[in-house]
Design a protein around this motif. Structure first.
Motif, PDB file in Angstrom:
ATOM      1  N   VAL A 190      14.192  14.801  14.064  1.00 38.46           N
ATOM      2  CA  VAL A 190      15.086  15.896  14.444  1.00 38.46           C
ATOM      3  C   VAL A 190      16.276  15.345  15.225  1.00 38.46           C
ATOM      4  O   VAL A 190      17.432  15.699  14.965  1.00 38.46           O
ATOM      5  CB  VAL A 190      14.323  16.946  15.287  1.00 38.46           C
ATOM      6  CG1 VAL A 190      15.289  17.940  15.891  1.00 38.46           C
ATOM      7  CG2 VAL A 190      13.308  17.659  14.419  1.00 38.46           C
ATOM      8  N   ILE A 191      15.979  14.438  16.173  1.00 34.89           N
ATOM      9  CA  ILE A 191      17.067  13.804  16.912  1.00 34.89           C
ATOM     10  C   ILE A 191      17.992  13.085  15.932  1.00 34.89           C
ATOM     11  O   ILE A 191      19.218  13.156  16.042  1.00 34.89           O
ATOM     12  CB  ILE A 191      16.512  12.809  17.952  1.00 34.89           C
ATOM     13  CG1 ILE A 191      15.653  13.561  18.969  1.00 34.89           C
ATOM     14  CG2 ILE A 191      17.644  12.086  18.656  1.00 34.89           C
ATOM     15  CD1 ILE A 191      14.977  12.662  19.968  1.00 34.89           C
ATOM     16  N   GLY A 192      17.376  12.415  14.939  1.00 37.31           N
ATOM     17  CA  GLY A 192      18.164  11.731  13.913  1.00 37.31           C
ATOM     18  C   GLY A 192      19.102  12.692  13.204  1.00 37.31           C
ATOM     19  O   GLY A 192      20.293  12.404  13.048  1.00 37.31           O
ATOM     20  N   VAL A 193      18.587  13.854  12.801  1.00 32.40           N
ATOM     21  CA  VAL A 193      19.412  14.840  12.102  1.00 32.40           C
ATOM     22  C   VAL A 193      20.577  15.273  12.983  1.00 32.40           C
ATOM     23  O   VAL A 193      21.726  15.347  12.535  1.00 32.40           O
ATOM     24  CB  VAL A 193      18.559  16.067  11.710  1.00 32.40           C
ATOM     25  CG1 VAL A 193      19.454  17.193  11.207  1.00 32.40           C
ATOM     26  CG2 VAL A 193      17.554  15.689  10.655  1.00 32.40           C
ATOM     27  N   ILE A 194      20.276  15.518  14.265  1.00 34.43           N
ATOM     28  CA  ILE A 194      21.334  15.951  15.179  1.00 34.43           C
ATOM     29  C   ILE A 194      22.397  14.854  15.314  1.00 34.43           C
ATOM     30  O   ILE A 194      23.603  15.116  15.240  1.00 34.43           O
ATOM     31  CB  ILE A 194      20.736  16.326  16.553  1.00 34.43           C
ATOM     32  CG1 ILE A 194      19.798  17.527  16.382  1.00 34.43           C
ATOM     33  CG2 ILE A 194      21.834  16.634  17.560  1.00 34.43           C
ATOM     34  CD1 ILE A 194      18.999  17.871  17.620  1.00 34.43           C
ATOM     35  N   PHE A 195      21.937  13.603  15.479  1.00 36.90           N
ATOM     36  CA  PHE A 195      22.871  12.473  15.564  1.00 36.90           C
ATOM     37  C   PHE A 195      23.743  12.390  14.320  1.00 36.90           C
ATOM     38  O   PHE A 195      24.968  12.242  14.407  1.00 36.90           O
ATOM     39  CB  PHE A 195      22.098  11.151  15.715  1.00 36.90           C
ATOM     40  CG  PHE A 195      22.017  10.637  17.117  1.00 36.90           C
ATOM     41  CD1 PHE A 195      23.023   9.829  17.628  1.00 36.90           C
ATOM     42  CD2 PHE A 195      20.941  10.957  17.930  1.00 36.90           C
ATOM     43  CE1 PHE A 195      22.954   9.351  18.922  1.00 36.90           C
ATOM     44  CE2 PHE A 195      20.865  10.486  19.225  1.00 36.90           C
ATOM     45  CZ  PHE A 195      21.867   9.681  19.728  1.00 36.90           C
ATOM     46  N   VAL A 196      23.090  12.484  13.141  1.00 33.79           N
ATOM     47  CA  VAL A 196      23.839  12.374  11.889  1.00 33.79           C
ATOM     48  C   VAL A 196      24.882  13.489  11.814  1.00 33.79           C
ATOM     49  O   VAL A 196      26.055  13.247  11.521  1.00 33.79           O
ATOM     50  CB  VAL A 196      22.884  12.432  10.671  1.00 33.79           C
ATOM     51  CG1 VAL A 196      23.678  12.547   9.373  1.00 33.79           C
ATOM     52  CG2 VAL A 196      21.992  11.201  10.637  1.00 33.79           C
ATOM     53  N   ALA A 197      24.455  14.721  12.150  1.00 31.82           N
ATOM     54  CA  ALA A 197      25.378  15.854  12.050  1.00 31.82           C
ATOM     55  C   ALA A 197      26.570  15.674  12.984  1.00 31.82           C
ATOM     56  O   ALA A 197      27.726  15.819  12.571  1.00 31.82           O
ATOM     57  CB  ALA A 197      24.643  17.152  12.371  1.00 31.82           C
ATOM     58  N   LEU A 198      26.284  15.305  14.259  1.00 35.23           N
ATOM     59  CA  LEU A 198      27.368  15.119  15.218  1.00 35.23           C
ATOM     60  C   LEU A 198      28.302  14.003  14.759  1.00 35.23           C
ATOM     61  O   LEU A 198      29.531  14.129  14.828  1.00 35.23           O
ATOM     62  CB  LEU A 198      26.799  14.775  16.601  1.00 35.23           C
ATOM     63  CG  LEU A 198      26.153  15.923  17.371  1.00 35.23           C
ATOM     64  CD1 LEU A 198      25.588  15.422  18.691  1.00 35.23           C
ATOM     65  CD2 LEU A 198      27.180  17.020  17.627  1.00 35.23           C
ATOM     66  N   THR A 199      27.701  12.899  14.279  1.00 37.68           N
ATOM     67  CA  THR A 199      28.518  11.772  13.851  1.00 37.68           C
ATOM     68  C   THR A 199      29.426  12.153  12.694  1.00 37.68           C
ATOM     69  O   THR A 199      30.611  11.806  12.680  1.00 37.68           O
ATOM     70  CB  THR A 199      27.625  10.600  13.425  1.00 37.68           C
ATOM     71  OG1 THR A 199      26.656  10.378  14.428  1.00 37.68           O
ATOM     72  CG2 THR A 199      28.442   9.350  13.215  1.00 37.68           C
ATOM     73  N   VAL A 200      28.879  12.900  11.725  1.00 37.55           N
ATOM     74  CA  VAL A 200      29.696  13.296  10.580  1.00 37.55           C
ATOM     75  C   VAL A 200      30.879  14.131  11.058  1.00 37.55           C
ATOM     76  O   VAL A 200      32.021  13.883  10.676  1.00 37.55           O
ATOM     77  CB  VAL A 200      28.838  14.083   9.552  1.00 37.55           C
ATOM     78  CG1 VAL A 200      29.725  14.718   8.494  1.00 37.55           C
ATOM     79  CG2 VAL A 200      27.829  13.160   8.895  1.00 37.55           C
ATOM     80  N   VAL A 201      30.600  15.097  11.949  1.00 40.50           N
ATOM     81  CA  VAL A 201      31.686  15.955  12.433  1.00 40.50           C
ATOM     82  C   VAL A 201      32.768  15.127  13.120  1.00 40.50           C
ATOM     83  O   VAL A 201      33.951  15.212  12.790  1.00 40.50           O
ATOM     84  CB  VAL A 201      31.128  17.026  13.400  1.00 40.50           C
ATOM     85  CG1 VAL A 201      32.278  17.763  14.090  1.00 40.50           C
ATOM     86  CG2 VAL A 201      30.247  17.998  12.642  1.00 40.50           C
ATOM     87  N   PHE A 202      32.331  14.258  14.062  1.00 41.88           N
ATOM     88  CA  PHE A 202      33.318  13.469  14.811  1.00 41.88           C
ATOM     89  C   PHE A 202      34.064  12.505  13.900  1.00 41.88           C
ATOM     90  O   PHE A 202      35.281  12.338  14.025  1.00 41.88           O
ATOM     91  CB  PHE A 202      32.638  12.702  15.949  1.00 41.88           C
ATOM     92  CG  PHE A 202      32.416  13.538  17.153  1.00 41.88           C
ATOM     93  CD1 PHE A 202      33.498  14.032  17.874  1.00 41.88           C
ATOM     94  CD2 PHE A 202      31.140  13.865  17.580  1.00 41.88           C
ATOM     95  CE1 PHE A 202      33.311  14.824  18.994  1.00 41.88           C
ATOM     96  CE2 PHE A 202      30.932  14.656  18.691  1.00 41.88           C
ATOM     97  CZ  PHE A 202      32.019  15.141  19.405  1.00 41.88           C
ATOM     98  N   ALA A 203      33.336  11.871  12.980  1.00 42.26           N
ATOM     99  CA  ALA A 203      33.982  10.898  12.100  1.00 42.26           C
ATOM    100  C   ALA A 203      35.003  11.570  11.202  1.00 42.26           C
ATOM    101  O   ALA A 203      36.097  11.044  10.988  1.00 42.26           O
ATOM    102  CB  ALA A 203      32.935  10.163  11.263  1.00 42.26           C
ATOM    103  N   VAL A 204      34.675  12.782  10.706  1.00 41.12           N
ATOM    104  CA  VAL A 204      35.623  13.490   9.849  1.00 41.12           C
ATOM    105  C   VAL A 204      36.882  13.831  10.639  1.00 41.12           C
ATOM    106  O   VAL A 204      38.001  13.616  10.171  1.00 41.12           O
ATOM    107  CB  VAL A 204      34.974  14.772   9.263  1.00 41.12           C
ATOM    108  CG1 VAL A 204      36.033  15.660   8.630  1.00 41.12           C
ATOM    109  CG2 VAL A 204      33.914  14.400   8.238  1.00 41.12           C
TER     110      VAL A 204
END
Lengths: 283, 344
Positions: A251-265
């Motif tokens: 779950v932490i992984g999913v949150i990290f991935v989601a946040l990273t995608v948003v910031f990277a975009v």
């Protein structure tokens, strides 16, 4: 046959070959990105599997219960809070150090500047565990044991180097004439610094702060040696692999991935806009 | 220096110099010197001291026994001897509590065969990770920097930044799930009949160092892409075009034009990848989950937090630091780049 015609046939002959090599390169890129993203998808998917051991192959139905479980996990939440504290501490320590180093290195005309530069970037090239160990041993002599403070100091050692490099890159693009003019018109050094240098650096100070904070939160190898009996979010995740591995980590992984995608975009979109604005200006 | 004072004035210059000095001395050099110093001594307890203490206590109880029986002037004499013995014991016990600090190379020379083997294996695998990452990443960096259109390059960069920014532990964790006993890979092999999960006939990938290797490549490969990309981005496309128009083969263009230009980036990428792999604690810790054989970083960790032998741990850490420093010089030699080209 003329030389020009000669070159022409060569070009015609080579064109399909080039198209073919581009195809190979494209295929290679596709494979590379599959390699980069497939494991992350596997990890993210397991967060939604109701099976209590993290897995995608033993699928027992879709669930969101691990998200709920995360909000009840006291140690992880405490770890997150500790990480945030350390992160702000790192910003407070690393940015002034990085700024000072950058000011000195951009203005120092000396044969020592090469060595100074080498010493100041050396923390980036030193294995993280060694920064943690050296900090731990050094502070033990003064009677300070491992904990949040030492984790912050150890991290700041190399994060300051990263911020220094960012500030140097910015300072090298500074137009010195503005400063010179202000000085000639009677401004004090301090006034020039406050009204010209700092505003010029402001965007970089902001970016460097954000990056320092993220690097601090993400850090594991240095922190694990300097943290003592305390813990951060990441060291707590690290210790879960040995005891109590559960989909909460996914779950932490999913949150990290989601946040990273948003910031990277956002980051790439901003850069792309900047690039197009510059292209429009030139064109 | 005069330039510095002219730009910022004396007070600010003093602050900058003060902070930088604190950083260099208090955070970089002195801690590492302390670590090095600590690796060169051991605490030595005199071997026979606890024996001596035991014997003194035995003597003391005999004397006390004698004292109870003695009469007359002999009694005072025995009482005096008891006091002397007590002082002697106190002295010995003080010695036992404060072991002597002996400077020696023992922390280095006494590295056991097992630890030395772990050390060599770690360095070997780190070098392999570096070579593999270089070979895999060069075409990727070239394709994004030189071949792709700007829009497409921005999109591809996004694809690189996302996995790069995701926490190292979680990236390694993803591979744990793939290589686990009932993980993705074993399940796929089950479909084609190589393994049989129902009867626990799986391949124990996690028990081989190869699993750590695979996860390490995945965790650190992007540290190779970005430095090479950064240098290749500034390579003028016309240079490649010119070489092609003059009839150079693709291979020759890369060998004579692109690779020489990319050298500083390659050097930085190799240094970062090697340093991260050789000093990685996270990857072996997650992949082996503390069950199968150690990596050097884990051995160091154990010296500090399990054997409580900081001096030995410091020696191992210092050894790792020296190897990484030598590797930097090796790369500067191989790629013929200077200090300034590194970590730009």
């Amino acid at each position: 046959m003329t030389a020009a015609a000669d070159a022409g046939t060569v070009a015609v002959e080579r064109a399909p070959a080039r198209r073919w090599s581009n195809q190979v390169l494209n295929l290679y890129l596709v494979l590379f990105f599959v390699y980069l993203f497939a494991p992350l998808l596997v990890m993210s998917a397991a967060a939604f599997n109701s099976y209590s051991y993290p897995s995608v192959t033993q699928w027992q139905g879709f669930t969101l219960k691990w998200f709920v479980e995360l909000t009840r996990d006291e140690r992880l939440l405490q770890g997150l809070w500790n990480s945030i504290l350390i992160g702000f501490g790192v910003i407070a320590v690393a940015l002034p150090l990085g700024l000072s180093g950058a000011f000195i290195l951009t203005r120092l005309q000396s044969r020592w500047s090469g060595i100074l530069y080498g010493v100041l970037v050396s923390p980036i090239l030193t294995p993280g565990i060694i920064l943690g160990i050296a900090t731990l041993i050094f502070w033990r002599n003064i009677g300070v044991a491992g904990g949040l403070f030492l984790a912050m100091m150890a991290q700041a050692t190399f994060i300051a180097s990263y911020s220094m490099l960012m500030f140097m890159a910015r300072l090298q693009r500074q137009d010195r004439a503005l400063e010179e003019a202000a000085l000639d018109l009677g401004a004090s050094n301090f006034m020039v610094f406050r009204r010209i240098t700092i505003p010029f650096l402001a965007p970089t100070i902001f970016t460097a702060g954000v990056i320092a904070f993220l690097q601090s939160i993400e850090n594991y190898n240095t922190t694990v040696f300097a943290i003592g009996g305390n813990w951060t979010l990441v060291t707590e995740i690290g210790s879960r692999f040995r005891f109590g591995l559960s989909p909460v980590i996914n779950v932490i992984g999913v949150i990290f991935v989601a946040l990273t995608v948003v910031f990277a975009v956002i980051y790439v979109a901003l850069k792309e806009r900047e690039r197009r604005a510059r292209a429009a200006l030139v064109g | 220096m005069t330039e510095l004072v002219r730009s910022y004035g004396r007070p600010l210059t003093a602050i900058f110099i003060g902070l930088t000095t604190l950083w260099i001395l208090g955070m970089i050099l002195v801690p590492q010197l302390f670590m090095a110093e600590r690796s060169f001594w051991v605490e030595e307890k005199p071997n026979d001291i606890s024996l001596k203490i035991d014997r003194a206590y035995a003597d003391l109880s005999t004397m006390k026994f004698d004292l109870a029986r003695a009469e007359g002037p002999g009694k005072d004499e025995i009482a005096g001897r008891i006091e002397a013995k007590k002082r002697e014991i106190a002295g010995l016990e003080e010695q036992e509590k404060q072991p002597r600090k002996v400077y020696t190379m023992r922390n280095y020379t006494r590295m056991s065969a097992l630890h030395f083997q772990i050390f060599l294996r770690t360095i070997f695998y780190a070098a392999m990770v570096t070579v593999l990452a270089l070979v895999v990443c060069y075409p990727v960096a070239y394709a994004i920097a030189q071949v792709a259109t700007p829009r497409r390059a921005a999109f591809l960069m996004l694809g690189l930044i996302i996995p790069y920014a995701i926490n190292e532990l979680l990236r390694v964790y993803a591979w744990l799930m793939i290589l686990d006993y009932q993980g993705v890979l074993n399940t796929m092999l089950d479909w084609i009949g190589v393994t049989d999960l129902a009867t626990q006939q799986w391949i124990p990938f996690l028990q081989s160092p190869g699993a750590v290797f695979v996860a390490m490549v995945y965790a650190y490969i992007l540290f190779m892409v970005f430095p090479i990309y950064n240098t290749l981005e500034t390579l003028d496309k016309n240079q490649v075009e010119a070489a092609r128009d003059l009839g150079a083969s693709t291979w020759r263009i890369h060998w004579r034009v692109v690779i020489p230009y990319a050298k500083p980036g390659m050097a930085v990428g190799c240094i970062m990848t090697f340093m991260l792999s050789a000093g990685s604690y996270s990857v072996p810790q997650i992949m082996t989950r503390g069950t199968s054989g150690d990596w050097f970083s884990q051995t160091i960790y154990r010296q500090f937090f399990e054997s409580n032998n900081w001096n030995n741990g410091a020696a191992y850490a210092f050894t790792l630091l020296i190897v990484c420093t030598l590797f930097i010089f090796l790369m500067m030699l191989v790629f013929r780049v200077g200090v300034r080209d590194i970590a730009r």
